[in-house]
Design a protein around this motif. Structure first.
Motif, PDB file in Angstrom:
ATOM      1  N   THR A 183       3.378   9.834  -4.428  1.00 58.83           N
ATOM      2  CA  THR A 183       2.102  10.534  -5.107  1.00 58.83           C
ATOM      3  C   THR A 183       2.022  10.153  -6.408  1.00 58.83           C
ATOM      4  O   THR A 183       1.261   9.559  -7.009  1.00 58.83           O
ATOM      5  N   PHE A 184       3.005  10.230  -7.168  1.00 53.31           N
ATOM      6  CA  PHE A 184       3.352   9.679  -8.715  1.00 53.31           C
ATOM      7  C   PHE A 184       2.953   8.469  -8.998  1.00 53.31           C
ATOM      8  O   PHE A 184       2.234   8.012  -9.746  1.00 53.31           O
ATOM      9  N   GLY A 185       3.645   7.692  -7.955  1.00 53.10           N
ATOM     10  CA  GLY A 185       3.397   6.044  -8.244  1.00 53.10           C
ATOM     11  C   GLY A 185       2.000   5.671  -8.015  1.00 53.10           C
ATOM     12  O   GLY A 185       1.205   4.957  -8.507  1.00 53.10           O
ATOM     13  N   LEU A 186       1.360   6.242  -6.834  1.00 51.53           N
ATOM     14  CA  LEU A 186       0.017   5.770  -6.686  1.00 51.53           C
ATOM     15  C   LEU A 186      -1.150   6.385  -7.375  1.00 51.53           C
ATOM     16  O   LEU A 186      -1.721   5.502  -7.568  1.00 51.53           O
ATOM     17  N   VAL A 187      -1.102   7.757  -7.833  1.00 52.67           N
ATOM     18  CA  VAL A 187      -2.022   8.219  -8.848  1.00 52.67           C
ATOM     19  C   VAL A 187      -2.101   7.462  -9.946  1.00 52.67           C
ATOM     20  O   VAL A 187      -3.109   7.362 -10.705  1.00 52.67           O
ATOM     21  N   PHE A 188      -0.781   7.350 -10.398  1.00 49.33           N
ATOM     22  CA  PHE A 188      -0.772   6.607 -11.923  1.00 49.33           C
ATOM     23  C   PHE A 188      -1.014   5.299 -11.891  1.00 49.33           C
ATOM     24  O   PHE A 188      -1.807   4.920 -12.766  1.00 49.33           O
ATOM     25  N   CYS A 231      -4.627  -3.673  -7.418  1.00 45.01           N
ATOM     26  CA  CYS A 231      -3.385  -3.226  -7.978  1.00 45.01           C
ATOM     27  C   CYS A 231      -2.761  -2.063  -7.133  1.00 45.01           C
ATOM     28  O   CYS A 231      -1.720  -1.945  -7.201  1.00 45.01           O
ATOM     29  N   SER A 232      -3.635  -1.108  -6.619  1.00 44.08           N
ATOM     30  CA  SER A 232      -3.185  -0.165  -5.955  1.00 44.08           C
ATOM     31  C   SER A 232      -2.582  -0.675  -4.552  1.00 44.08           C
ATOM     32  O   SER A 232      -1.614   0.101  -4.041  1.00 44.08           O
ATOM     33  N   LEU A 233      -3.297  -1.532  -3.812  1.00 44.43           N
ATOM     34  CA  LEU A 233      -2.568  -2.118  -2.973  1.00 44.43           C
ATOM     35  C   LEU A 233      -0.993  -2.561  -3.012  1.00 44.43           C
ATOM     36  O   LEU A 233      -0.235  -2.412  -2.090  1.00 44.43           O
ATOM     37  N   ILE A 234      -0.918  -3.352  -3.879  1.00 44.39           N
ATOM     38  CA  ILE A 234       0.347  -3.647  -4.296  1.00 44.39           C
ATOM     39  C   ILE A 234       1.486  -2.501  -4.448  1.00 44.39           C
ATOM     40  O   ILE A 234       2.661  -2.739  -3.986  1.00 44.39           O
ATOM     41  N   GLN A 235       1.059  -1.574  -5.334  1.00 47.72           N
ATOM     42  CA  GLN A 235       1.896  -0.212  -5.245  1.00 47.72           C
ATOM     43  C   GLN A 235       2.005   0.521  -3.918  1.00 47.72           C
ATOM     44  O   GLN A 235       3.119   0.821  -3.928  1.00 47.72           O
ATOM     45  N   MET A 236       1.064   0.337  -3.351  1.00 45.32           N
ATOM     46  CA  MET A 236       1.333   1.145  -1.793  1.00 45.32           C
ATOM     47  C   MET A 236       2.303   0.105  -1.076  1.00 45.32           C
ATOM     48  O   MET A 236       3.231   0.868  -0.346  1.00 45.32           O
ATOM     49  N   ILE A 237       2.441  -1.193  -1.190  1.00 41.34           N
ATOM     50  CA  ILE A 237       3.334  -2.084  -0.194  1.00 41.34           C
ATOM     51  C   ILE A 237       4.752  -1.768  -0.960  1.00 41.34           C
ATOM     52  O   ILE A 237       5.709  -1.828  -0.165  1.00 41.34           O
ATOM     53  N   ILE A 238       4.814  -1.527  -2.161  1.00 37.18           N
ATOM     54  CA  ILE A 238       5.957  -1.211  -2.794  1.00 37.18           C
ATOM     55  C   ILE A 238       6.727   0.158  -2.304  1.00 37.18           C
ATOM     56  O   ILE A 238       7.690   0.179  -1.897  1.00 37.18           O
ATOM     57  N   CYS A 239       5.826   1.170  -2.300  1.00 36.95           N
ATOM     58  CA  CYS A 239       6.137   2.523  -1.911  1.00 36.95           C
ATOM     59  C   CYS A 239       6.234   2.279  -0.239  1.00 36.95           C
ATOM     60  O   CYS A 239       7.364   3.298   0.067  1.00 36.95           O
TER      61      CYS A 239
END
Length: 379
Positions: A183-188, A231-239
């Motif tokens: 949650t922290f990674g995605l919302v930020f 940008c959010s899609l890239i973070q979702m892939i990392i998570c």
């Protein structure tokens, strides 16, 4: 009379009582007199008479008693074999028993946990109030300036930013350990990418004034809004990779504090954790760079300068976070992460939206279309 295992010549040097201590520690004393205290079988006392060999002027020798040595102890202290306490226990001060360690974590009942929770809830309420103000005055110039939709997205994303800090407080479990990091990674990511999109909007708006059809088309088509999903899609892939390979889990730290068992969330893959932080840092640095370059553009409400200050605060908080995080242990390590979340989110809220609320509520004369047309460049 007791005898000593040391040579008699050594006794000639023992004229002062303080000099006896190193001698007694290194010598084996033999005494046939052992006194046992009555009615106390657990305690034993041993007495030694200390003599010194003295030489007189007539060359005669005489043993002179110079003191006594008493030793008493308990049997449960004179163990023949030491046993190390288990990881869940610690030795008492006498090192005779193992005592259970206290289970500890950042609880809501603690003063620190209560303070953090109250701050998070207050900032959440403040964000909700500001969102309500913007919705009520959505037709005014200051709200419509620099992409009204992005302002609403940023305010809405800040709400879970403040609430996600509550996931770090309380007894950890498998669900909270996974949710607090993801949650922290995605919302930020959504919040920072929204700031980047708002900064790009400022640049496109300034460029659209000039006779450049491409820039005008990009502004009208809302191309800056596409920054957020990308940008959010890239973070979702990392998570997703993080959760698929080595997700966070509940762990017990029995070494940081000698008398406490710290219940904590293990990050799982440290590489994945710092990849999430690194990606956020990359977005924040990019947003700060773009906002800094656009700070002198003739924006109507100094939007570029507010964005620059907000990203400066954001980057400063997380650059400070890394060394402080590694220098703390236990629940204070969790508190440092929560404080960084709250401080960086409050920086975005305060630098971008508080100046606008000041104009909306206290200087409404500057927030009218007539006042906007009377400004330089609109006459």
């Amino acid at each position: 009379m007791p005898t000593f295992s040391a040579q008699v010549g050594t006794l000639l040097e023992l004229y002062k009582i303080p000099q006896l201590h190193p001698f007694l520690r290194k010598s084996q004393l033999i005494n046939n007199i052992v006194y046992n205290k009555p009615r106390d079988e657990k305690r034993k006392m041993i007495q030694y008479d200390i003599y010194n060999l003295v030489r007189f002027p007539n060359r005669s020798w005489l043993f002179v008693k110079v003191g006594d040595f008493f030793y008493s102890s308990t049997y449960d202290q004179d163990s023949k074999q030491c046993v190390q306490c288990p990881a869940q226990e610690y030795p008492n001060s006498e090192r005779t028993h193992c005592l259970p360690k206290t289970v500890t974590f950042l609880a809501f009942e603690d003063t620190l946990g209560t303070a953090i929770a109250c701050i998070a809830l207050c900032l959440f309420v403040l964000t909700a109030v500001i969102l309500g103000i913007f919705v009520k005055h959505r037709d005014t110039p200051i709200v419509k300036a620099n992409n009204q939709a992005l302002s609403f997205i940023l305010l809405i994303s800040l709400l879970p930013c403040f609430l996600c800090s509550l996931l770090f407080i309380g007894h950890p479990n498998t669900a909270t350990c996974v949710l607090q990091q993801v949650t922290f990674g995605l919302v930020f990511t959504v919040a920072v990418s929204t700031v980047l999109a708002k900064t790009i909007t400022v640049i496109l708006a300034f460029s659209a004034v000039k006779p450049r059809r491409t820039m005008r088309c990009l502004l009208l088509s809302g191309a800056s809004n596409s920054v957020i999903p990308i940008c959010s899609l890239i973070q979702m892939i990392i998570c997703g990779i993080w959760l698929g390979t080595s997700p966070p889990f509940i762990d017990i730290d029995s070494h940081s504090e000698p008398r406490n068992l710290i219940i904590m969330c293990n990050k799982g893959s440290v590489t994945a954790f710092y990849s999430v932080l690194g990606y956020l840092g990359f977005l924040a640095l990019g947003s700060f760079t773009v906002a800094f370059l656009a700070r002198n553009l003739p924006d109507t409400f100094n939007e570029a300068k507010f964005l620059t200050f907000s990203m400066l605060v954001f980057c400063s908080v997380w650059v400070t976070f890394v060394p402080v995080y590694h220098s703390t242990k236990g629940k204070f390590m969790v508190a440092v992460e929560v404080f960084s979340i709250l401080a960086s989110s409050a920086g975005l809220l305060g630098c971008i939206f508080v100046p606008k609320c000041y104009i909306i509520l206290l200087r409404p004369d500057k927030n009218s279309w007539k006042a906007l047309k009377n400004r330089r460049g609109y006459k």
